[in-house]
Design a protein around this motif. Structure first.
Motif, PDB file in Angstrom:
ATOM      1  N   MET A 128       4.759  -5.833  60.406  1.00  0.00           N
ATOM      2  CA  MET A 128       3.867  -6.983  60.620  1.00  0.00           C
ATOM      3  C   MET A 128       3.334  -6.882  62.046  1.00  0.00           C
ATOM      4  SD  MET A 128       3.911  -9.315  57.980  1.00  0.00           S
ATOM      5  CE  MET A 128       3.446 -10.884  58.664  1.00  0.00           C
ATOM      6  N   ASN A 129       2.049  -7.152  62.224  1.00  0.00           N
ATOM      7  CA  ASN A 129       1.465  -7.238  63.557  1.00  0.00           C
ATOM      8  C   ASN A 129       1.747  -5.984  64.386  1.00  0.00           C
ATOM      9  OD1 ASN A 129      -0.078  -8.836  65.332  1.00  0.00           O
ATOM     10  ND2 ASN A 129       1.757  -9.427  66.461  1.00  0.00           N
ATOM     11  N   ASP A 130       1.622  -4.815  63.771  1.00  0.00           N
ATOM     12  CA  ASP A 130       1.800  -3.500  64.423  1.00  0.00           C
ATOM     13  C   ASP A 130       3.236  -3.177  64.813  1.00  0.00           C
ATOM     14  OD1 ASP A 130      -0.887  -2.944  64.190  1.00  0.00           O
ATOM     15  OD2 ASP A 130      -1.384  -3.551  66.238  1.00  0.00           O
ATOM     16  N   GLU A 131       4.196  -4.027  64.455  1.00  0.00           N
ATOM     17  CA  GLU A 131       5.590  -3.737  64.808  1.00  0.00           C
ATOM     18  C   GLU A 131       6.387  -3.359  63.555  1.00  0.00           C
ATOM     19  OE1 GLU A 131       6.157  -6.489  68.792  1.00  0.00           O
ATOM     20  OE2 GLU A 131       7.173  -7.095  66.948  1.00  0.00           O
ATOM     21  N   ILE A 132       7.342  -2.441  63.757  1.00  0.00           N
ATOM     22  CA  ILE A 132       8.221  -2.025  62.654  1.00  0.00           C
ATOM     23  C   ILE A 132       9.616  -2.572  62.940  1.00  0.00           C
ATOM     24  CG2 ILE A 132       9.122  -0.084  61.328  1.00  0.00           C
ATOM     25  CD1 ILE A 132       6.832   1.620  62.525  1.00  0.00           C
ATOM     26  N   HIS A 133      10.117  -3.355  61.986  1.00  0.00           N
ATOM     27  CA  HIS A 133      11.440  -3.972  62.163  1.00  0.00           C
ATOM     28  C   HIS A 133      12.385  -3.525  61.055  1.00  0.00           C
ATOM     29  CE1 HIS A 133      10.087  -7.032  65.150  1.00  0.00           C
ATOM     30  NE2 HIS A 133       8.916  -6.822  64.547  1.00  0.00           N
ATOM     31  N   SER A 134      13.661  -3.552  61.362  1.00  0.00           N
ATOM     32  CA  SER A 134      14.671  -3.312  60.325  1.00  0.00           C
ATOM     33  C   SER A 134      14.816  -4.592  59.505  1.00  0.00           C
ATOM     34  CB  SER A 134      15.996  -2.978  61.007  1.00  0.00           C
ATOM     35  OG  SER A 134      17.060  -3.325  60.161  1.00  0.00           O
ATOM     36  N   ALA A 135      14.877  -4.432  58.167  1.00  0.00           N
ATOM     37  CA  ALA A 135      15.019  -5.608  57.285  1.00  0.00           C
ATOM     38  C   ALA A 135      16.283  -6.396  57.610  1.00  0.00           C
ATOM     39  CB  ALA A 135      15.070  -5.147  55.832  1.00  0.00           C
ATOM     40  N   ARG A 136      17.278  -5.699  58.150  1.00  0.00           N
ATOM     41  CA  ARG A 136      18.572  -6.354  58.385  1.00  0.00           C
ATOM     42  C   ARG A 136      18.483  -7.484  59.422  1.00  0.00           C
ATOM     43  NH1 ARG A 136      22.370  -2.305  60.808  1.00  0.00           N
ATOM     44  NH2 ARG A 136      22.079  -1.223  58.847  1.00  0.00           N
ATOM     45  N   TYR A 137      17.685  -7.271  60.443  1.00  0.00           N
ATOM     46  CA  TYR A 137      17.703  -8.230  61.549  1.00  0.00           C
ATOM     47  C   TYR A 137      16.427  -9.062  61.706  1.00  0.00           C
ATOM     48  CZ  TYR A 137      21.807  -5.603  63.033  1.00  0.00           C
ATOM     49  OH  TYR A 137      23.021  -5.008  63.083  1.00  0.00           O
ATOM     50  N   VAL A 138      15.332  -8.632  61.097  1.00  0.00           N
ATOM     51  CA  VAL A 138      14.068  -9.306  61.382  1.00  0.00           C
ATOM     52  C   VAL A 138      14.070 -10.737  60.836  1.00  0.00           C
ATOM     53  CG1 VAL A 138      12.814  -8.588  59.290  1.00  0.00           C
ATOM     54  CG2 VAL A 138      11.565  -8.936  61.420  1.00  0.00           C
ATOM     55  N   THR A 139      13.388 -11.631  61.550  1.00  0.00           N
ATOM     56  CA  THR A 139      13.341 -13.026  61.096  1.00  0.00           C
ATOM     57  C   THR A 139      11.996 -13.657  61.458  1.00  0.00           C
ATOM     58  OG1 THR A 139      14.627 -15.075  61.022  1.00  0.00           O
ATOM     59  CG2 THR A 139      14.439 -14.050  63.173  1.00  0.00           C
ATOM     60  N   LYS A 140      11.590 -14.619  60.650  1.00  0.00           N
ATOM     61  CA  LYS A 140      10.330 -15.336  60.904  1.00  0.00           C
ATOM     62  C   LYS A 140      10.600 -16.392  61.978  1.00  0.00           C
ATOM     63  CE  LYS A 140       6.577 -17.838  58.619  1.00  0.00           C
ATOM     64  NZ  LYS A 140       5.963 -18.282  57.368  1.00  0.00           N
TER      65      LYS A 140
ATOM     66  N   ARG B 256      10.180 -11.293  64.384  1.00  0.00           N
ATOM     67  CA  ARG B 256      10.881 -10.789  65.567  1.00  0.00           C
ATOM     68  C   ARG B 256      12.266 -10.321  65.178  1.00  0.00           C
ATOM     69  NH1 ARG B 256       8.089 -12.776  70.379  1.00  0.00           N
ATOM     70  NH2 ARG B 256       5.991 -12.639  69.551  1.00  0.00           N
ATOM     71  N   THR B 257      12.797  -9.412  65.973  1.00  0.00           N
ATOM     72  CA  THR B 257      14.192  -9.003  65.817  1.00  0.00           C
ATOM     73  C   THR B 257      14.935  -9.488  67.046  1.00  0.00           C
ATOM     74  OG1 THR B 257      13.632  -7.080  64.475  1.00  0.00           O
ATOM     75  CG2 THR B 257      15.771  -7.049  65.574  1.00  0.00           C
ATOM     76  N   PRO B 258      15.658 -10.624  66.937  1.00  0.00           N
ATOM     77  CA  PRO B 258      16.380 -11.141  68.093  1.00  0.00           C
ATOM     78  C   PRO B 258      17.412 -10.118  68.576  1.00  0.00           C
ATOM     79  CG  PRO B 258      16.468 -12.667  66.253  1.00  0.00           C
ATOM     80  CD  PRO B 258      15.881 -11.400  65.734  1.00  0.00           C
ATOM     81  N   THR B 259      17.774 -10.185  69.794  1.00  0.00           N
ATOM     82  CA  THR B 259      18.791  -9.358  70.448  1.00  0.00           C
ATOM     83  C   THR B 259      18.337  -7.903  70.639  1.00  0.00           C
ATOM     84  OG1 THR B 259      20.491 -10.766  69.476  1.00  0.00           O
ATOM     85  CG2 THR B 259      21.275  -8.753  70.527  1.00  0.00           C
ATOM     86  N   PHE B 260      17.800  -7.257  69.591  1.00  0.00           N
ATOM     87  CA  PHE B 260      17.489  -5.815  69.711  1.00  0.00           C
ATOM     88  C   PHE B 260      16.004  -5.501  69.915  1.00  0.00           C
ATOM     89  CE2 PHE B 260      20.908  -6.393  66.548  1.00  0.00           C
ATOM     90  CZ  PHE B 260      21.966  -5.859  67.266  1.00  0.00           C
ATOM     91  N   GLY B 261      15.104  -6.238  69.266  1.00  0.00           N
ATOM     92  CA  GLY B 261      13.676  -5.899  69.285  1.00  0.00           C
ATOM     93  C   GLY B 261      13.312  -4.981  68.136  1.00  0.00           C
TER      94      GLY B 261
END
Ligand code: ASN
Length: 324
Positions: free
Chosen positions: A147-159, A169-174
């Motif tokens: 989303m929005n040019d960023e690649i996140h792991s499904a495990r940590y990403v949150t709206k 965003r992925t809190p703590t890690f990015g």
């Protein structure tokens, strides 16, 4: 030539706004007329699996989607993109991460603005998700959210925002990577989740948030033999008000797994406080501390573990570590 399967499930990305600015799924999915325009030799196959706003998505729908993606691995497909409403996108993405064997890159995306709004982000997110799914490096990283040019792991990403396009965003890690102008760049690799190939989904796995002055009522209401598990978003490092303890014990006495995460946006829950209702006491009672997942992800993990028929010990091990 990379063969990418795009599975539409609904959400704002598949909606158009009316004159009043209100949005709902229409008879025609605006994504159906989409043609890929970015760099790379890509052959797209598109299917409308369902057309639902994501608050209507259930674990049964997640299982249906998982089964469709599992079939794609035997159809000569190189990567899968799922379009989804953003409200529960993180739950579906993590469900897929936990239940799909890692044979293909699977990328989930959505949009914050509908197809006919100015600055609509849907097609851009779809294109960057396709680009990511066609990158060989995406294959060993578990399910990804782009989303929005960023690649996140499904495990940590949150709206994290109700309307902003930079909401995921992925809190703590990015994020673990970016879709840059000249292609996909990964700068972080995570251990894969342990995959649990389930065939059915359990019901009655609940999520309850703790708050100052919380009483036992909500926990008591679910202390029933029909309950299969509960996740509590606890206070701070993992503590609860003392008046809830008897209800927690009642759940444990019924062999209902009680999983604890923190309601904090960053960090992990740990048994560090040794006062009444503190994490030390909760852990001694048999509450499972789940590290690094938010409440909704921990609930998906507990639901998958229960659906797989794990024993109490297996479930405790499975849920306690985010990357197990
Ligand atoms: N941006 C979105 O997709 C939100 C919408 N309510 C959904 O989740 O279906």
């Amino acid at each position: 030539m990379k063969k990418i399967l795009v599975l539409h499930t609904g959400g704002t990305i598949a909606m158009s706004a009316d004159e009043a600015g209100n949005m709902a799924p229409g008879a025609q999915n605006p994504l159906d007329s989409y043609e890929y325009s970015m760099a790379g030799d890509i052959e797209l196959t598109t299917e409308d699996v369902f057309n639902l706003p994501s608050p209507h998505i259930t674990p049964a729908r997640m299982l249906e989607l998982k089964q469709r993606i599992a079939k794609a691995a035997h159809e000569g497909i190189d990567g899968v993109v799922v379009t989804h409403g953003t409200d529960t996108l993180e739950e579906t993405a993590y469900f897929l991460d936990l239940t799909l064997p890692n044979e293909l890159p699977v990328v989930v995306t959505g949009a914050m603005r509908s197809a006919n709004e100015i600055g609509s982000d849907g097609l851009h997110n779809l294109e960057t998700a396709i680009q990511t799914a066609s990158t060989p490096d995406a294959a060993d990283k578990g399910v990804l959210v782009v989303m929005n040019d960023e690649i996140h792991s499904a495990r940590y990403v949150t709206k994290t925002h109700t309307t902003n396009v930079a909401t995921f965003r992925t809190p703590t890690f990015g994020p673990i990577g970016l879709v840059a102008k000249h292609g996909v760049v990964f700068f972080e690799s995570l251990l894969r989740s342990t995959v649990c190939p389930i065939q059915t989904v359990a019901d009655n796995v609940f999520l309850i948030k703790a708050y100052a002055g919380m009483g036992p009522e909500l926990l008591e209401a679910i202390a029933q033999p029909t309950t299969n598990g509960v996740v509590i978003e606890a206070l701070g490092a993992g503590n609860l008000p003392p008046v809830t303890l008897a209800a927690v014990q009642k759940l444990l006495d019924l062999d209902i797994p009680v999983v604890l995460v923190s309601r904090c946006f960053n960090g992990i829950a740990q048994d560090v406080y040794d006062y009444e209702g503190g994490g030390v006491q909760l852990k001694q009672m048999g509450v499972i501390f789940c590290q690094g997942l938010n409440g909704q992800k921990a609930r998906i993990k507990l639901l998958v573990g229960v659906s797989a028929g794990m024993s109490s010990d297996e479930l405790a091990r499975f849920v306690a570590t985010a990357n197990s």
